[in-house]
Design an enzyme around this catalytic site. Structure first.
Site, PDB file in Angstrom:
ATOM      1  N   GLU A  46       0.815  -1.210   0.000  1.00 50.02           N
ATOM      2  CA  GLU A  46       0.000   0.000   0.000  1.00 50.02           C
ATOM      3  C   GLU A  46       0.853   1.268   0.000  1.00 50.02           C
ATOM      4  O   GLU A  46       1.957   1.284   0.533  1.00 50.02           O
ATOM      5  CB  GLU A  46      -0.943  -0.027   1.219  1.00 50.02           C
ATOM      6  CG  GLU A  46      -1.965  -1.145   1.072  1.00 50.02           C
ATOM      7  CD  GLU A  46      -2.976  -1.236   2.199  1.00 50.02           C
ATOM      8  OE1 GLU A  46      -4.101  -1.672   1.927  1.00 50.02           O
ATOM      9  OE2 GLU A  46      -2.662  -0.876   3.338  1.00 50.02           O
ATOM     10  N   CYS A  96       3.415   8.602   0.695  1.00 49.32           N
ATOM     11  CA  CYS A  96       3.968   7.690   1.696  1.00 49.32           C
ATOM     12  C   CYS A  96       4.090   6.326   1.025  1.00 49.32           C
ATOM     13  O   CYS A  96       3.097   5.780   0.548  1.00 49.32           O
ATOM     14  CB  CYS A  96       3.020   7.654   2.892  1.00 49.32           C
ATOM     15  SG  CYS A  96       3.420   6.406   4.111  1.00 49.32           S
ATOM     16  N   CYS A 146       6.680  -6.950   6.950  1.00 51.18           N
ATOM     17  CA  CYS A 146       7.804  -6.405   7.729  1.00 51.18           C
ATOM     18  C   CYS A 146       8.342  -7.493   8.638  1.00 51.18           C
ATOM     19  O   CYS A 146       7.580  -8.307   9.166  1.00 51.18           O
ATOM     20  CB  CYS A 146       7.317  -5.220   8.567  1.00 51.18           C
ATOM     21  SG  CYS A 146       8.651  -4.286   9.350  1.00 51.18           S
ATOM     22  N   CYS A 180       7.163  -4.630  15.853  1.00 46.09           N
ATOM     23  CA  CYS A 180       6.721  -3.545  16.729  1.00 46.09           C
ATOM     24  C   CYS A 180       5.302  -3.908  17.193  1.00 46.09           C
ATOM     25  O   CYS A 180       4.437  -4.222  16.369  1.00 46.09           O
ATOM     26  CB  CYS A 180       6.729  -2.209  15.988  1.00 46.09           C
ATOM     27  SG  CYS A 180       8.365  -1.775  15.381  1.00 46.09           S
ATOM     28  N   CYS A 196       1.953  -2.054  15.737  1.00 51.17           N
ATOM     29  CA  CYS A 196       1.833  -1.721  14.307  1.00 51.17           C
ATOM     30  C   CYS A 196       1.123  -2.831  13.534  1.00 51.17           C
ATOM     31  O   CYS A 196       1.391  -4.022  13.751  1.00 51.17           O
ATOM     32  CB  CYS A 196       3.250  -1.508  13.753  1.00 51.17           C
ATOM     33  SG  CYS A 196       3.285  -1.234  11.977  1.00 51.17           S
ATOM     34  N   CYS A 211      -0.898   6.247   9.455  1.00 50.77           N
ATOM     35  CA  CYS A 211       0.389   5.680   9.826  1.00 50.77           C
ATOM     36  C   CYS A 211       0.217   4.373  10.589  1.00 50.77           C
ATOM     37  O   CYS A 211      -0.549   4.287  11.539  1.00 50.77           O
ATOM     38  CB  CYS A 211       1.092   6.687  10.737  1.00 50.77           C
ATOM     39  SG  CYS A 211       2.764   6.997  10.273  1.00 50.77           S
TER      40      CYS A 211
END
Ligand code: SAH
Length: 367
Positions: A114, A127, A134, A138, A141, A360
């Site tokens: 995305e 962005c 990933c 974290c 997230c 975010c």
């Protein structure tokens, strides 16, 4: 002797032939200008054609060889026999009520990533993602809940910018002005592709977006921050700090266990000395986790080790299945006031694109 030599050659040839059968077309975008020249000369073409191909790829953002309309149809067909661009395509577009646009892209091998376009009065920011998923975990997230499938190539990163720029021109009548690597993935764990993509995005014969307008955000990997410094990169660096206390930070971001605040401070100071580039800190405020007076004081102490340091206080966007909660705007303002009282420059970043999960840390591979 001769026989075994021939046998060996034959075996090699068979391996080669069977490899050829399954061999995919080469990625034309992984060739240098000289290599493209060579390919075209072998086709009996003049060398200026290579510049045309180059411009189609890196300036005009062609999505396919068919788009290269000033090449003859015959040449395009010939190129297509051996080459492909392996571009990403737009899969879906979602528009938020606040003007933010989220685009889901599909890679040529069917992964989804995305990218987001964020218009503001003085800028239009893209962005972009650097990886499919990933590998960092974290705990707050959405992308962190996914596995890392693979790194994006430099041309796939470039494609996101081209596509988001197209939407910016259609929707706002102007090109995008800024780029942030704050989509899916950890950019420093895909170092060479991110660096190559930024080269193409900022090149005079590319998209001509100044590196000063490009920010790479990292969860913090000391060794690679030092490498960025040694490579004298020209873009800006943002550290996702979120806590100025090792125990708290390790709970939020397990990567802090191998890259603690002391090692990050040293590498960021090294980066600052070597490049003179602005560093900024991102600090997402979580209710009851990193929002006390002591947390603010720790943040101030850490920031004072750097000159010109600037903190972005970021509103947390809730992620399903994750226990963290963000702070109310009032409380965020109070936290900012404490920092300012100690002489720090703090900006509160309100969340954008929330209604379409484009904010975010909300980017995920929702098939
Ligand atoms: N891996 C890089 C870049 C991608 S994340 C990094 O860690 O910086 C981009 C930013 O979004 C980071 O600051 C990250 O901590 C933050 N973020 C992640 N999830 C979030 C959420 N749910 N709400 C607000 N910010 C979030």
């Amino acid at each position: 002797m001769v026989f075994s030599y021939l046998k060996l050659r034959k075996q090699e040839w068979l391996t080669f032939a069977s490899a050829m059968k399954i061999q995919e077309k080469k990625n034309l975008r992984h060739l240098s200008l000289d290599e493209i020249k060579q390919v075209l000369e072998e086709q009996g073409e003049k060398s200026f054609r290579a510049t045309q191909v180059w411009e189609w790829i890196w300036q005009k953002g062609a999505a396919s060889i068919d788009d290269m309309s000033n090449l003859s149809k015959e040449l395009r067909e010939k190129l297509k026999e051996n080459f492909d661009l392996y571009s990403i395509s737009v899969d879906t577009i979602q528009r938020s009520s606040d003007g933010v646009v989220k685009v889901r892209f599909k890679t040529s091998d069917n992964f989804f990533i995305e990218g987001v376009l964020i218009p503001a009065i003085d800028r239009i920011t893209a962005c972009v993602s650097s990886q499919v998923g990933c590998s960092l975990t974290c705990t707050f997230c959405a992308t962190g809940l996914m596995d890392r499938e693979r790194n994006l190539t430099h041309d796939e990163i470039f494609d996101q910018v081209v596509q988001l720029n197209k939407i910016s021109e259609e929707q706002h009548g102007r090109r995008l002005t800024n780029i942030v690597f704050m989509g899916m993935g950890e950019p420093l764990l895909n170092y060479s592709n991110v660096i190559k993509a930024i080269d193409k995005i900022s090149a005079p014969d590319g998209l001509v977006i100044s590196p000063r307008r490009i920010t790479v955000s990292t969860a913090g990997i000391s060794k690679i921050i030092r490498k960025l410094a040694d490579d004298k990169v020209r873009f800006r660096l943002a550290l996702s700090l979120h806590a100025a206390d090792d125990q708290k930070r390790s709970r939020l971001m397990p990567i802090n266990q191998e890259n603690n605040l002391e090692s990050l401070t040293e590498s960021l100071q090294y980066f600052w000395e070597k490049t003179g580039n602005r560093i900024s800190f991102e600090y997402v405020l979580f209710e009851g986790v990193n929002d006390t007076l002591q947390d603010a004081k720790n943040l101030v102490t850490l920031c004072k080790k750097f000159q010109l340091i600037h903190v972005n206080l970021i509103e947390y966007n809730r992620v399903q299945g994750v226990p963290y909660k963000g702070l109310s705007f009032d409380k965020m303002e109070k936290f900012a006031a404490i920092l300012e009282g100690y002489g720090l420059n703090a900006t509160i970043r309100r969340s954008r694109g929330r209604d379409i999960d484009a904010a975010c840390g909300q980017l995920a591979n929702k098939k």
